[in-house]
Design a protein around this motif. Sequence first.
Motif, short mmCIF file in Angstrom:
data_model
loop_
_atom_site.label_atom_id
_atom_site.label_comp_id
_atom_site.label_asym_id
_atom_site.label_seq_id
_atom_site.Cartn_x
_atom_site.Cartn_y
_atom_site.Cartn_z
N ALA A 190 11.21 -15.29 0.23
CA ALA A 190 10.04 -14.79 0.18
C ALA A 190 9.56 -15.59 -1.19
CB ALA A 190 9.82 -13.40 -0.08
N PHE A 191 10.46 -15.75 -2.09
CA PHE A 191 9.90 -16.53 -3.34
C PHE A 191 9.56 -17.83 -3.01
CE2 PHE A 191 12.55 -13.11 -5.82
CZ PHE A 191 11.59 -12.69 -6.25
N LEU A 192 10.15 -18.50 -2.41
CA LEU A 192 9.64 -20.01 -1.95
C LEU A 192 8.31 -19.88 -1.02
CD1 LEU A 192 10.31 -23.10 -1.89
CD2 LEU A 192 11.44 -22.72 0.21
N ARG A 193 8.14 -19.01 -0.37
CA ARG A 193 7.01 -18.68 0.25
C ARG A 193 5.58 -18.53 -0.77
NH1 ARG A 193 4.45 -20.81 3.17
NH2 ARG A 193 3.37 -19.36 4.60
N LEU A 194 6.09 -17.68 -1.34
CA LEU A 194 5.04 -17.00 -2.43
C LEU A 194 4.70 -18.47 -3.19
CD1 LEU A 194 6.38 -13.61 -3.47
CD2 LEU A 194 4.32 -14.20 -2.33
N PRO A 236 0.63 -1.17 -0.11
CA PRO A 236 0.05 0.10 -0.22
C PRO A 236 0.79 1.34 0.11
CG PRO A 236 -0.93 -1.70 1.47
CD PRO A 236 0.56 -2.14 0.92
N SER A 237 0.32 2.18 -0.67
CA SER A 237 1.17 3.62 -0.45
C SER A 237 1.70 4.05 0.85
CB SER A 237 0.17 4.63 -1.14
OG SER A 237 -0.98 4.69 -0.60
N ASP A 238 0.99 3.75 1.91
CA ASP A 238 1.35 4.36 3.20
C ASP A 238 2.44 3.30 3.67
OD1 ASP A 238 -0.46 2.34 3.52
OD2 ASP A 238 -1.41 3.28 5.21
N ALA A 239 2.88 2.35 3.19
CA ALA A 239 3.92 1.42 3.79
C ALA A 239 5.19 2.33 3.90
CB ALA A 239 4.22 0.31 2.68
N SER A 240 5.96 1.82 5.18
CA SER A 240 6.97 2.66 5.31
C SER A 240 8.42 1.43 5.03
CB SER A 240 7.32 2.77 6.90
OG SER A 240 8.47 3.35 7.38
N SER A 241 9.23 2.09 4.27
CA SER A 241 10.66 1.41 3.95
C SER A 241 11.52 1.13 5.00
CB SER A 241 11.32 2.03 2.76
OG SER A 241 11.60 3.27 3.31
N ASP A 242 11.13 1.61 6.08
CA ASP A 242 11.85 1.62 7.18
C ASP A 242 11.47 0.19 8.08
OD1 ASP A 242 13.70 3.68 6.83
OD2 ASP A 242 12.37 5.11 8.29
N ILE A 243 10.37 0.15 7.97
CA ILE A 243 9.74 -1.12 8.43
C ILE A 243 9.60 -2.35 7.57
CG2 ILE A 243 7.53 -2.08 9.74
CD1 ILE A 243 7.07 0.50 10.80
N VAL A 244 9.04 -2.09 6.55
CA VAL A 244 9.15 -3.61 5.54
C VAL A 244 10.16 -3.30 4.65
CG1 VAL A 244 7.59 -4.66 3.91
CG2 VAL A 244 6.68 -3.40 5.85
N SER A 245 11.21 -3.95 4.77
CA SER A 245 12.50 -3.98 4.03
C SER A 245 12.75 -5.38 3.34
CB SER A 245 13.61 -3.35 4.83
OG SER A 245 13.79 -4.37 5.80
N GLU A 246 13.66 -5.42 2.60
CA GLU A 246 14.12 -6.74 2.01
C GLU A 246 14.39 -7.66 3.36
OE1 GLU A 246 13.40 -8.16 -0.60
OE2 GLU A 246 13.43 -6.24 -2.17
N ASP A 247 15.19 -7.29 4.03
CA ASP A 247 15.85 -8.00 5.10
C ASP A 247 14.46 -8.42 5.89
OD1 ASP A 247 17.50 -9.00 7.22
OD2 ASP A 247 16.79 -7.36 8.54
N PHE A 248 13.46 -7.52 6.31
CA PHE A 248 12.41 -7.82 7.15
C PHE A 248 11.59 -9.03 6.36
CE2 PHE A 248 7.67 -7.05 7.75
CZ PHE A 248 7.76 -7.15 9.17
N ILE A 249 11.40 -8.88 5.14
CA ILE A 249 10.50 -9.80 4.18
C ILE A 249 11.32 -11.13 4.22
CG2 ILE A 249 9.84 -10.15 2.02
CD1 ILE A 249 8.03 -8.21 3.06
N ASN A 250 12.84 -11.21 4.34
CA ASN A 250 13.30 -12.62 4.18
C ASN A 250 13.43 -13.16 5.37
OD1 ASN A 250 15.06 -14.16 2.34
ND2 ASN A 250 16.70 -13.62 3.94
N GLN A 251 13.45 -12.19 6.48
CA GLN A 251 13.49 -12.85 7.77
C GLN A 251 12.06 -13.62 8.33
OE1 GLN A 251 14.73 -10.05 10.89
NE2 GLN A 251 14.37 -11.64 12.61
N LYS A 252 11.20 -12.86 7.88
CA LYS A 252 9.91 -13.43 8.12
C LYS A 252 9.54 -14.50 7.25
CE LYS A 252 4.89 -11.97 7.64
NZ LYS A 252 4.62 -11.74 8.99
#
Length: 911
Positions: free
Chosen positions: A153-157, A117-133
Motif C-alpha cells: 500500500a505504501f507504493l500505491r500511496l 471512518p469510525s464505523d470501519a470494521s477491523s474484520d473487513i479492512v485489515s492489513e492483509d486486505f489492504i496489502n492484497q488490494k
Amino acid sequence: MSLEIGPIEKTLLRGKWTAQIQDDTGPVADLAKAVVEGRFRDALTSPGAREVFHAKSATFDLPFDQAFHLAAPSTIQERDAELFRLILAVACLHAFVQVNWTGPDLDVQPLDVISLPSDASSDIVSEDFINQKAISELAQGGEPAYHLTKAAAFLRLAQILLALQYDRCHSASWWRLRTAFIHQQVLDEPVPQPSTLSASLQPLTEIFSAEPDLAGRLILEQGLIEHQLSQDRSAAEHFVKAAQATGLEYELTGALGKRTKFQQTDLSQLVLLAESHLVDDSVATTGDSSRITDGTGAETADETETRPSLPETILLNDDTLLEQTEFTSSNPSAPGSRLKHIDPSSQPPLHPLDQCILLSMCLNVKNTSPSHGLTNEQMAPYIARVISHPRNWSVHTMALLLRSRLESARTRTVERSTLQLQALIDQMPTADSTLQERLLYFHSIPLPSKWELERELALRFLGLGVVRSALEIFERLEMWEEVVKCWGALERPDKAIAIVRDLLEGRKAEAEEVLSRGKITSEHRRQIHDTTREAKLWCLLGDLEPEHAVEHYERAWKISKGTSGRAMRSLGGYYFARGNYAEAITCLKRAVAINPLLSRSWFILGCACMRVEDWEEAKNAFGRCVAIDEEDGESWNNLASMYLRIGTPAHTEPKGGSREDGENTEGITGRDVKKSIPFENKMLAFRALKQGLKFSYDNWRMWSNYMIVAMDVGELAESCRALGRVVEQTSGKLGADSVDIDVLERLVNAVTRAAANPEDAAAEQGAVSSTALNPNDGHGLFRSVSTLIERTILPRVSSPRIFRAYGKLLTWQERWEEALAAYLDGYRSGRAGTMERGETDVEKWREAVGEVEDIVDVLRNFGPRAAGSRWRLQARSIVRTFMGRTKDFEDEAEWARLVELQEELSHKEEE
C-alpha cells in the motif's frame, strides 16, 4: 522564466539534511527532516498526514486512487501544499523500500497511516486486505506484482500522490522516475513506461547543470531504468554522461603485478584508475583519503573506528589466487595515461556517487566478447576499484553482489560467490547501519529486492546441482514457476502438476490466504482477488499438461479479462509449434499489444508471419526484436531476409536457420536476391546483416547470407571476407562444398577484368593516381581475393573449379609457371584426372574428354611462356595416360578426337 528547485526538494533528492535549512522549523521542514532521517512513522502518522490519507469509505471498497480526499491539511499554507504532498510521497516510497529492500524492519504499517471512518470494521479492512488490494492494483501490462510484497500500500500511496498536478515542485517528475523504477522490480516482467516520463525530466537537466552531484544522479537513474527495459546501448550512453557530469575520470589500463601466490614474474594486470572530483561531505565519518589497508582491501584497526558499518566481505581463502591483485608498479603501463600520477596499488577513495556510476557500467555480466561490451575480465577491475574503498552500506552491498555474480562461473571462486550472496541476504534485517545511510544512494544502484536476492541464491544452488536447497527457497518464496522447474530437474513432473492444481483448487494455500484464514470472506474480498496471479497459475498448468494446454491458456485469458500477456504468449507459442500459424499470429499480436518489451514474442510472431508469407508484418516484428535487443543476430538475419522478399511473389520456402531453440530462422538464397527487388531493399538487407554479424560472428549461415547479398549490391570486398569466414567455419564438415564456387569465380572475374598493369588500370578508370583504387574491383580487390584463395581456401579444401579460378588469377598476374601448376592441379583433381580403369559411365567419360582437351589448350597457350616448361611432352603424357585408362570407350565418337589430339601433339614435337 527559468525553473527553480527549492532547498527542501534538493535535500530530499540527496537524502541528507543540509545546513542551508537547519533554522527552518516550520511544519513542512520538520516533516521533511523526519523523512530524510528515516523517521517514517513520525512523518506518516502526523496529524497532517492522516488528514491527507483519510479514507472515504468504511469498507475501503474504492480503488486506491479514488479512496482518499488527498487534500492538504488546513495547517499547511497553500504555497506549501504541493511540497507537503511530495514529502509524504517520498516517505511512503522509502517506507516501501525499507521493508522490501534495505531493511531493517519497518516500524509502521499502512493501517497506521490510513485514517478510516469510525464505523470501519477491523474484520473487513485489515492489513492483509489492504496489502492484497494494493498488490492487485500494482499489476500492470498484464504482468502480476509479486504476491508476497510487504506493505504494498505504501507504493500505491506514493504513486497516487505523485500522479497529482505539481506546478511548484518540479522535482516531482524525478520522484515519478524513482517510483517507476521500483515498481518495475515488483512485476514479473518489465513493462513499457509512458513517453511523458522521460520528457518531463528534460527541464531538470538544465536546472541541475551547476550542481554536478544532482546532475550525475539524474542521468545515472535515467540510465538505470533504460537498462531495466533492456535498452543497453542507451543505458551505457547515460552512464558515460553521468561520469562526465560528476567529473569522474577513469581509465582501464595495465600495470605490473601478481595475481597468484606462486607467481614469480610480474605480468601486466588490468587495473581501473579512477579519480573523483566531487566534494564528499561524508569524509569525516567514512575516513580520509589516506586510508590504510592490510593488503586484502580490509581496513586496519585505526580505520575501522571511523568508517560506518558495512556488509560482511567473505575472503577467498584460495590456495593459489590472491585476495586481490598485488601491483608492483607505481605507474600504469600506458605511457600516455591521463591518470599516470595515480599509484595502482594505492588509489584515492572515490565519491560514493562515482562508485555507483562505475558499478552501473558493469551491470551486463552476460557479455562474452569485446564486441558485446565489457567482458567479465574487464569488469572485475571496476568492481575491485569500488570494493577497495567502501564508503556506503548500499553501494558496497551492490559491489559485493556484482563480484559474486562474476565469480559464480569460476571453479576457484564459486564457493566464495555463493557464501557472499548468502551473507548479503542475512544482513538485510540487521541494524548494523542506519536507515539514512542505506537509503542515501539507493536510487543510484539497481539493488535487488529481498526476494530477488533469495531467488538468485536459489538459482545459484540450482546451477550447482543442489536442487533440494533451491526447491526449499522457491517454495518459501512461493515462486511456483521455479518450483515446477525444480521438480522437473528431479524428474517428478507429477509433483509439479499436483502443486499447481492444489493452489488453483484451494487444497494448498499461499501465504496471504493463510493469513486471512478464519476471517470474514466477503463478496468484496473475492472481487479484489488477484486475477492476474491466478491466470499465471493456469498458464503454468498449461505448460505442464500439453494435452489440455489450449483449454488452460484460454481459461487464463478469460479469468484475466483479456489482460494476461502470459496467456497469449503461451497460446501463441503452442499454435506455432503445431503449425497453426494463423492462430499463432492472432494470439501473439494480442500478447505484444499488452507487453511490447519481450523480444521473444516479437520473434515468434515474425516467424509465424514468415510461414504465411506476410513479409511486411514479419519485417515489422523482426524490426521490433532488434529495437529491443540490438544483439539479437538471428533477428537481424531474418530482418534482412524480409527486405529481400517484400514485393516479391510469395511462393518460396524459407531456408532453415541455426536457432538452438528449434525456431526456424530465415535463410537467403541466390534465387531470392535475383528477383526484381529494389536496390534500396537490398542495401537495407546488407546493412541489417552487417549489424547482426557483430553479435553472431560465429554463425556461418549469416555469413553465407551476407556473402550473397554483398555480392549483389556490389560490396565485393565484404563478400570476399564473408566467403573466407564461411570456409573457416564449415570446411571441416563440408569440405569443398564450403566454398560457394560461383561467388569465388565472380570475385576472380571482378579482379581480372581490369588491366594487369596498375597504371593502365588507373588510366582506364580515369583515376588521377594509381592509389585511387576501387576496393570492390580490379587491383583494389586483388589482395583480398588472393589472400582468400592462398591462405584460407587452398590450405583447407580444393576442387577443380577452385584450382581453375586460382589459375585464372595467376594468369592475370602473368605468373605462368604457377598458373600452369594450378590448372594441372585442377585437372588431376577433376573427373579426367581421377578416372580409373573399368569406368562404364559414358557421360562421365565424355565430360572427362572435354577436360583433357581443356588442359591441353592451357598447356599449348601458357607453356611457351613458362620458363623451362616441357609442355608438349606433358600434354602428350596426359592424353596417352587418359587413353590408356579408358580403352573400353574406343567405339565412342569422342575417341577419335583423342586420337587426333595425340597425333597433333606428336607431329608438332617431331617438327
